[in-house]
Motif scaffolding. Structure first.
Motif, mmCIF file in Angstrom:
data_model
loop_
_atom_site.group_PDB
_atom_site.id
_atom_site.type_symbol
_atom_site.label_atom_id
_atom_site.label_comp_id
_atom_site.label_asym_id
_atom_site.label_seq_id
_atom_site.Cartn_x
_atom_site.Cartn_y
_atom_site.Cartn_z
ATOM 1 N N THR A 1 -18.865 -29.507 -31.123
ATOM 2 C CA THR A 1 -17.962 -29.525 -29.973
ATOM 3 C C THR A 1 -17.784 -28.115 -29.439
ATOM 4 O OG1 THR A 1 -16.756 -31.406 -30.909
ATOM 5 C CG2 THR A 1 -15.620 -30.152 -29.214
ATOM 6 N N ALA A 2 -17.649 -28.007 -28.119
ATOM 7 C CA ALA A 2 -17.236 -26.753 -27.490
ATOM 8 C C ALA A 2 -15.747 -26.850 -27.182
ATOM 9 C CB ALA A 2 -18.035 -26.502 -26.216
ATOM 10 N N ALA A 3 -15.011 -25.769 -27.441
ATOM 11 C CA ALA A 3 -13.566 -25.792 -27.239
ATOM 12 C C ALA A 3 -13.072 -24.382 -26.965
ATOM 13 C CB ALA A 3 -12.862 -26.366 -28.467
ATOM 14 N N LYS A 4 -11.867 -24.308 -26.391
ATOM 15 C CA LYS A 4 -11.227 -23.006 -26.215
ATOM 16 C C LYS A 4 -9.810 -23.069 -26.784
ATOM 17 C CE LYS A 4 -9.710 -23.845 -21.411
ATOM 18 N NZ LYS A 4 -9.778 -23.318 -20.025
ATOM 19 N N TYR A 5 -9.397 -21.925 -27.359
ATOM 20 C CA TYR A 5 -8.106 -21.822 -28.019
ATOM 21 C C TYR A 5 -7.328 -20.651 -27.420
ATOM 22 C CZ TYR A 5 -10.301 -24.861 -31.507
ATOM 23 O OH TYR A 5 -10.943 -25.894 -32.139
ATOM 24 N N ASP A 6 -6.009 -20.783 -27.389
ATOM 25 C CA ASP A 6 -5.189 -19.732 -26.802
ATOM 26 C C ASP A 6 -3.821 -19.709 -27.488
ATOM 27 O OD1 ASP A 6 -4.492 -17.658 -25.169
ATOM 28 O OD2 ASP A 6 -4.502 -18.815 -23.304
ATOM 29 N N ASP A 7 -3.137 -18.568 -27.326
ATOM 30 C CA ASP A 7 -1.746 -18.381 -27.780
ATOM 31 C C ASP A 7 -1.568 -18.769 -29.250
ATOM 32 O OD1 ASP A 7 -1.131 -17.541 -25.228
ATOM 33 O OD2 ASP A 7 -0.465 -19.524 -24.569
ATOM 34 N N VAL A 8 -2.395 -18.199 -30.100
ATOM 35 C CA VAL A 8 -2.277 -18.440 -31.543
ATOM 36 C C VAL A 8 -1.136 -17.578 -32.076
ATOM 37 C CG1 VAL A 8 -3.441 -18.347 -33.771
ATOM 38 C CG2 VAL A 8 -4.745 -18.909 -31.703
ATOM 39 N N LYS A 9 -0.152 -18.225 -32.723
ATOM 40 C CA LYS A 9 1.011 -17.496 -33.216
ATOM 41 C C LYS A 9 1.466 -18.077 -34.543
ATOM 42 C CE LYS A 9 4.179 -16.182 -30.291
ATOM 43 N NZ LYS A 9 5.335 -16.179 -29.346
ATOM 44 N N VAL A 10 1.864 -17.180 -35.447
ATOM 45 C CA VAL A 10 2.468 -17.588 -36.720
ATOM 46 C C VAL A 10 3.848 -16.954 -36.781
ATOM 47 C CG1 VAL A 10 2.236 -17.657 -39.218
ATOM 48 C CG2 VAL A 10 0.178 -17.635 -37.785
ATOM 49 N N THR A 11 4.874 -17.784 -36.983
ATOM 50 C CA THR A 11 6.240 -17.280 -37.047
ATOM 51 C C THR A 11 6.905 -17.745 -38.328
ATOM 52 O OG1 THR A 11 7.017 -19.193 -35.789
ATOM 53 C CG2 THR A 11 6.523 -17.189 -34.558
ATOM 54 N N GLY A 12 7.743 -16.906 -38.874
ATOM 55 C CA GLY A 12 8.530 -17.277 -40.032
ATOM 56 C C GLY A 12 9.706 -18.131 -39.625
ATOM 57 N N THR A 13 10.389 -18.704 -40.591
ATOM 58 C CA THR A 13 11.533 -19.565 -40.287
ATOM 59 C C THR A 13 12.712 -18.769 -39.745
ATOM 60 O OG1 THR A 13 12.188 -19.417 -42.620
ATOM 61 C CG2 THR A 13 10.891 -21.332 -41.949
ATOM 62 N N ASP A 14 12.673 -17.441 -39.906
ATOM 63 C CA ASP A 14 13.727 -16.604 -39.343
ATOM 64 C C ASP A 14 13.389 -16.124 -37.946
ATOM 65 O OD1 ASP A 14 11.662 -14.895 -39.902
ATOM 66 O OD2 ASP A 14 12.826 -13.506 -41.146
ATOM 67 N N GLY B 1 -8.976 -15.082 -20.951
ATOM 68 C CA GLY B 1 -7.772 -15.077 -21.757
ATOM 69 C C GLY B 1 -7.705 -16.164 -22.801
ATOM 70 N N ALA B 2 -8.849 -16.670 -23.247
ATOM 71 C CA ALA B 2 -8.895 -17.683 -24.316
ATOM 72 C C ALA B 2 -10.089 -17.393 -25.212
ATOM 73 C CB ALA B 2 -8.985 -19.092 -23.736
ATOM 74 N N TYR B 3 -10.012 -17.887 -26.458
ATOM 75 C CA TYR B 3 -11.123 -17.703 -27.396
ATOM 76 C C TYR B 3 -11.956 -18.985 -27.338
ATOM 77 C CZ TYR B 3 -13.101 -15.035 -31.305
ATOM 78 O OH TYR B 3 -13.897 -14.253 -32.108
ATOM 79 N N VAL B 4 -13.231 -18.832 -26.946
ATOM 80 C CA VAL B 4 -14.082 -19.980 -26.620
ATOM 81 C C VAL B 4 -15.234 -20.079 -27.601
ATOM 82 C CG1 VAL B 4 -15.591 -20.997 -24.860
ATOM 83 C CG2 VAL B 4 -13.494 -19.791 -24.177
ATOM 84 N N GLN B 5 -15.470 -21.293 -28.098
ATOM 85 C CA GLN B 5 -16.681 -21.595 -28.882
ATOM 86 C C GLN B 5 -17.507 -22.542 -28.030
ATOM 87 O OE1 GLN B 5 -19.735 -22.451 -30.624
ATOM 88 N NE2 GLN B 5 -18.515 -24.326 -30.879
ATOM 89 N N SER B 6 -18.723 -22.135 -27.638
ATOM 90 C CA SER B 6 -19.482 -22.859 -26.622
ATOM 91 C C SER B 6 -20.685 -23.638 -27.150
ATOM 92 C CB SER B 6 -19.969 -21.877 -25.549
ATOM 93 O OG SER B 6 -20.753 -20.846 -26.139
ATOM 94 N N ASP B 7 -20.975 -23.557 -28.443
ATOM 95 C CA ASP B 7 -22.157 -24.229 -29.005
ATOM 96 C C ASP B 7 -21.775 -25.652 -29.417
ATOM 97 O OD1 ASP B 7 -24.358 -25.107 -30.413
ATOM 98 O OD2 ASP B 7 -24.598 -23.268 -31.578
ATOM 99 N N THR B 8 -22.316 -26.654 -28.717
ATOM 100 C CA THR B 8 -21.978 -28.058 -29.021
ATOM 101 C C THR B 8 -22.838 -28.633 -30.136
ATOM 102 O OG1 THR B 8 -23.491 -28.825 -27.293
ATOM 103 C CG2 THR B 8 -21.157 -28.544 -26.684
ATOM 104 N N ALA B 9 -23.784 -27.863 -30.661
ATOM 105 C CA ALA B 9 -24.630 -28.368 -31.748
ATOM 106 C C ALA B 9 -24.167 -27.867 -33.114
ATOM 107 C CB ALA B 9 -26.086 -27.962 -31.516
ATOM 108 N N ALA B 10 -23.417 -26.778 -33.144
ATOM 109 C CA ALA B 10 -23.058 -26.138 -34.415
ATOM 110 C C ALA B 10 -21.944 -26.911 -35.125
ATOM 111 C CB ALA B 10 -22.623 -24.706 -34.178
ATOM 112 N N ASN B 11 -22.071 -27.021 -36.460
ATOM 113 C CA ASN B 11 -21.046 -27.642 -37.294
ATOM 114 C C ASN B 11 -20.270 -26.575 -38.051
ATOM 115 O OD1 ASN B 11 -21.999 -30.131 -36.478
ATOM 116 N ND2 ASN B 11 -23.269 -30.420 -38.297
#
Length: 824
Positions: free
Chosen positions: A564-577, A608-618
């Motif tokens: 699958t090809a997909a794009k990801y954005d706004d990756v964030k990790v926050t603590g409970t505080d 402004g997004a992180y894109v993986q464009s290879d639809t053949a790769a696993n």
């Protein structure tokens, strides 16, 4: 060729043939690590003779080129590009002189073998079989046959590395010509040469060793290894071969369809009248190993046959069900006809076919399974009930086995189990392939199953790798199967066989090449259990020792895709505080700190997004640099599928490339979702939860993973998608005790899957026993494997003294120990 002589002339040493040595008594321990206490006055579960069996599927070239002893590859010239892009009618063959080509016209041998070889003027060809060539032994006889015709007569010449024979083709009618060749040398690179001096037609070229298992056409060393397991049943022919392609019958489009499910009527009668088929696993099946041969093999090794028949609902990553009542009726009738083929009198239509093939006596079929790993529970179960009703109406005493889908838990599993309970099914087939930790965490899986509900057939299971640590985990789990033998009536490790050079699946029980075979560490483990089952469980308890408790889920966060090809954005990790532990919106045009864990895919920052464009790769997994050490945190991101077959993979808790979790959305061809866990091997993922799921191309999803120690909640667009708590403790020490009434022995079976010895006190509950016992131990480095070059994990059997109503022994680290103790 010493390896060939050793492996074919004599298989690996059987457990009972090992030399015995008298070991000194173990030193008594005042403070044992564990105490096993028997209650011999109580009756545990009775264990059926069919408790353990084998599952044979034609995967990993297990049939042609494997158990089926035929040496000629593509003997009927039926390979086609439609089956596999690398195939053609001469795959496996080399034309060395003259002109020869494959032809499909009205001069064919029959409609099931449409393509034949047409030689113009005279030609010569060679066939190298599977792998490096034919494995032949000097002095051994090989039976040759071919169907041939010639317009004006022709001379047929056949050679096998120095041995030759000639035949005169005297007629223009298809005629079978036979002969024998005696090998002049031992080699594993043998070649068959065949040719004619004039124009002619050839089909069904065969070369079979005379020395096969019980003379029934099966490769002797492989059949002997299977027989040495002493299986109670043989499940066949699949697996994914059963339901995939079940929408097609032989009479479908152009009378030459491909990728049909394994339909039994294609596989009986003379081999030249049997169909060939494109295997689900990417290669062709000749059907020389067909239903008759399966029944015969089960009989030869003293096992019950257990055929699996298609329910007209696909599985194995596909989702399709028939709505054709005529086709459904055909399959129902085919099922009834199979039972008649197995059990009917010689006066019946299909009993007569069995008799004509050489077996007038019925095979004694007592059970059939309908379907395999279907992903559409409602459609599958509706069809199952139709099959069950039709079978029971004519054969009321036959056990009809249903199934629970492809996983050990989840929506499909729960749905099908509920349906099976409500319908009063005889037995339900469960399948799962999981990590060693899963097996060590789930020894008590069947303790809470309903004793009054359907029985369990564990038709496929394995720990997903081939190391001894996997076998130890399986062995610990098997003690739980035996303890619950009133619920779990049958179990079979899977898959059974694999060609080392043509494997589509790992792990496997028995490996082979063209001239030798070897048992994996799990083969040795299965053999130890299968040869020492007993008749009834003796209730026992374990005290002392400890368990391995789960740790909070911590580690890096990642991104991945699968076909699958997909794009990801706004990756964030926050603590409970509210503290931000990691954040990347990719607005600066780069992805600093992200690194690949797979070396696959085409990742780049775009708009402004992180894109993986290879639809053949696993599995294109990448991970952020920051290691999340907090135990309570939230991961949020946006995900958009742009193209391809599946959806999103959101890894978290990443320790390294082989240890992580991921949230799989739109997996299995965009039909299922799951949380999967890799614990030491990226190929050994266990499914923690599953449910139907689909991802829409072009739509942006807000995803959130909330981690609280070992508990995880997953939200998709603000709605809870699922949750789990990976809080199972691991039990590295497991045991079960059974009684063999035939020999008058207790069989104490103990698994120590720890990296340290376990001082173990065994209290037999006042039983009077002999002072010595027969002890068999499998032990070694948990990272070891049995391979073609070395088989370090082997059983060691000795006679031990110091046995009594209570005794203490020190069990080795990473070991399986069986004690057979004679009762007085």
């Amino acid at each position: 060729m010493p390896r060939l002589r050793t492996r074919i002339a004599g298989t690996a040493v059987a457990l009972t043939a090992l030399p015995l040595a008298v070991a000194p008594p173990a030193a008594a321990a005042t403070d044992p690590d564990y105490t096993i206490t028997l209650t011999p006055s109580a009756n545990g579960a009775a264990i059926d003779d069919s408790m353990y069996g084998v599952f044979f599927e034609d995967i990993n070239y297990a049939a042609d080129g494997g158990l089926y002893a035929e040496l000629v590859r593509n003997r009927s010239f039926e390979f086609r590009p439609a089956d596999n892009s690398s195939f053609n009618g001469l795959t496996g063959w080399t034309v060395t002189a003259g002109t020869a080509a494959t032809t499909d016209d009205d001069a064919r041998l029959n409609d099931r073998n449409r393509t034949y070889l047409r030689i113009t003027g005279g030609a010569s060809l060679t066939n190298g079989g599977y792998g490096t060539g034919y494995a032949v032994q000097k002095g051994q006889i090989y039976d040759f046959s071919v169907w041939a015709r010639a317009d004006a007569g022709a001379k047929l010449t056949v050679g096998l590395d120095g041995a030759t024979l000639t035949k005169s083709i005297t007629t223009d009618a298809w005629t079978k010509y036979t002969g024998t060749l005696r090998a002049t040398a031992t080699t594993n690179t043998g070649r068959l040469t065949i040719g004619t001096d004039k124009s002619s037609r050839l089909d069904m070229v065969s070369l079979l060793p005379r020395n096969t298992y019980r003379g029934h056409g099966l490769r002797k060393d492989l059949a002997e290894k299977i027989a040495a397991l002493k299986p109670g049943f043989v499940r066949f022919p699949g697996g994914c071969l059963v339901n995939t392609g079940s929408m097609y019958s032989y009479d479908a489009a152009d009378n030459y369809p491909r990728a049909r499910s394994y339909q039994w009527k294609d596989t009986v009668g003379p081999v030249e009248t049997r169909a060939t088929n494109a295997n689900f696993w990417g290669y062709n099946q000749s059907y020389g190993l067909g239903y008759y041969e399966y029944f015969q093999f089960a009989e030869d090794i003293g096992a019950k046959p257990l055929p699996v028949l298609p329910a007209l609902v696909t599985g194995c990553g596909q989702n399709r069900a028939t709505n054709d009542p005529e086709l459904l009726q055909k399959y129902l009738q085919d099922t009834l006809d199979l039972i008649e083929f197995a059990n009917g009198p010689v006066s019946s239509t299909w009993g007569k076919v069995r008799a004509q093939m050489g077996h007038p006596k019925p095979f004694g079929l007592s059970q059939v399974a309908i379907g395999n790993e279907e992903n559409l529970p409602d459609e599958y179960f509706a069809n199952f009930l139709r099959f069950r009703d039709a079978i029971k109406a004519k054969y009321p005493n036959l056990t009809v086995i249903s199934n629970s889908g492809p996983d050990d838990a989840g929506a499909t599993f729960d749905n099908l189990w509920a349906k099976n309970k409500a319908a009063g099914s005889d037995m339900v087939d469960e399948h799962y392939y999981n990590s060693p930790s899963w097996f060590l965490q789930n020894n008590g899986r069947y303790d809470s199953y309903d004793r009054r509900g359907p029985k369990v057939f564990l038709g496929e299971y394995a720990s997903l790798d081939a190391k001894f640590q996997n076998s130890l985990a399986e062995a610990a789990y098997m003690t739980g199967l035996e303890r619950n033998a009133d619920v779990v009536k049958m179990a079979s490790y899977a898959p059974l066989l694999a060609d080392i050079d043509n494997a589509q699946w790992r792990p496997d029980l028995i490996w082979f090449d063209n001239d030798e075979s070897w048992g994996s560490t799990s083969y040795q483990t299965q053999k130890l259990f299968m040869n020492n089952v007993g008749d009834r469980v003796v209730p026992s308890t374990t005290s002392g020792g400890g368990v391995v408790r789960p740790q909070p889920i911590t580690g890096r966060v990642g991104l991945s895709t699968w076909a699958t090809a997909a794009k990801y954005d706004d990756v964030k990790v926050t603590g409970t505080d509210g503290a931000v532990l990691y954040s990347d919106d990719f607005d600066d045009g780069n992805a600093d700190g992200w690194s690949t864990l797979s070396n696959r895919g085409n990742w780049s920052v775009r708009d402004g997004a992180y894109v993986q464009s290879d639809t053949a790769a696993n599995n294109t997994m990448i991970a952020a640099a920051t290691n999340i050490t907090a135990t309570d945190y939230d991961i949020t991101l946006k995900a958009t599928k742009t193209a391809g077959a599946e959806g999103f993979l959101i890894p978290f808790g990443i320790k390294n490339s082989d240890t992580w979790y991921w949230w799989n959305l739109g997996g299995w061809n965009n039909t299922q979702g799951a949380v999967e866990k890799a614990a030491g091997s990226a190929d050994a993922k266990e499914q923690i939860l599953t449910k139907p799921d689909t991802v829409v191309t072009g739509r942006t999803y807000d995803l959130k993973i909330s981690v609280r120690g070992t508990k995880v909640t997953l939200l998709k667009d603000g709605v809870e998608w699922g949750s789990f708590d990976d809080n199972h403790v691991s039990e590295p020490f497991a045991q079960v005790v059974t009684r063999d009434t035939g020999t008058g022995e207790l069989i104490v079976k103990v698994v120590n899957a720890q990296d340290k010895p376990a001082v173990t006190k065994i209290d037999l509950g006042g039983l009077k026993v002999a002072r010595t016992a027969r002890m068999t131990v499998l032990a070694g480095d948990p990272g070891e494997q049995n391979t073609r070059s070395a088989e370090p994990i082997q059983p060691v059997t000795s006679t031990v003294s110091g046995i009594g109503a209570t005794f203490t022994r020190t069990l080795p680290a990473s070991s399986v120990t069986f004690l057979r103790i004679k009762e007085r």
